[in-house]
Motif scaffolding. Structure first.
Motif, short mmCIF file in Angstrom:
data_model
loop_
_atom_site.label_atom_id
_atom_site.label_comp_id
_atom_site.label_asym_id
_atom_site.label_seq_id
_atom_site.Cartn_x
_atom_site.Cartn_y
_atom_site.Cartn_z
N MET A 42 -5.78 1.27 -1.10
CA MET A 42 -4.11 1.30 -0.77
C MET A 42 -4.06 0.82 0.66
SD MET A 42 -1.61 4.50 -1.12
CE MET A 42 -2.43 5.34 0.22
N TRP A 71 -0.90 8.88 -5.19
CA TRP A 71 -2.17 8.08 -5.25
C TRP A 71 -3.37 8.92 -5.62
CZ3 TRP A 71 -6.77 8.47 -2.87
CH2 TRP A 71 -7.85 7.50 -3.04
N ALA A 75 -1.20 -1.57 -3.53
CA ALA A 75 -1.93 -0.77 -4.49
C ALA A 75 -2.80 -1.70 -4.95
CB ALA A 75 -1.34 -0.12 -5.63
N ASP A 104 -6.59 1.46 -7.23
CA ASP A 104 -5.34 2.75 -6.67
C ASP A 104 -4.68 3.03 -7.98
OD1 ASP A 104 -6.33 2.54 -4.13
OD2 ASP A 104 -5.49 0.47 -3.80
N HIS A 149 -1.47 4.80 -9.09
CA HIS A 149 -0.33 5.10 -8.07
C HIS A 149 0.80 5.74 -9.03
CE1 HIS A 149 -0.25 0.83 -8.92
NE2 HIS A 149 1.13 0.90 -8.79
#
Length: 149
Positions: free
Chosen positions: A1, A84, A125, A129, A131
């Motif tokens: 990220m 995250w 992202a 990642d 998210h």
């Protein structure tokens, strides 16, 4: 990220060939004036989705992951919190299995950290990642740029 200010994007633009083109577009266009939905910059390689959403509490939002695209989150008229978690730390099956056509899977695992993203800032992202966007209070008009990997 990756998280930062749009005005300071130059340093990270070397990470992917389309990042320079994206941030050039963002800096020279009023994203508030783009229509809701998909706005193409370079076909399937680079486009921006504009959406208006109601923000939710953290426990209401699922973690999402993508494999084929980078997500670049750009809140336009309100701050949003994005949760995250490293995808490699999720040890449960997805609540919504990965769908290749939509480049999307959902997990019910909780986020491990949160960042508040304001208008004028971005959050990128990567596929690793997981998210959870759209956390906060009120409503939000936002852009999510999709960059093909």
């Amino acid at each position: 990220m990756i998280f930062g200010k749009i005005t300071d994007s130059e340093r990270i633009e070397a990470l992917h060939p389309a990042l320079h083109r994206l941030f050039e577009f963002v800096k020279t266009h009023d994203l508030m004036q783009l229509p809701i939905g998909r706005n193409e910059i370079d076909g399937d390689r680079l486009f921006i989705n504009i959406a208006e959403n109601n923000l939710v509490r953290p426990e209401q939002q699922k973690l999402e992951v993508h494999r084929a695209y980078l997500d670049v989150h750009l809140p336009l008229d309100n701050a949003e919190t994005i949760g995250w978690r490293a995808l490699s730390t999720i040890d449960i099956d997805p609540e919504q299995p990965f769908d290749e056509a939509s480049d999307y899977a959902l997990y019910a695992a909780p986020a491990t950290s949160y960042v508040e993203v304001h208008p004028g800032e971005y959050l990128i992202a990567y596929p690793e990642d997981a998210h959870a966007p759209l956390i906060g209070e009120g409503s939000l008009r936002k852009a999510v740029a999709k960059i093909k990997l």
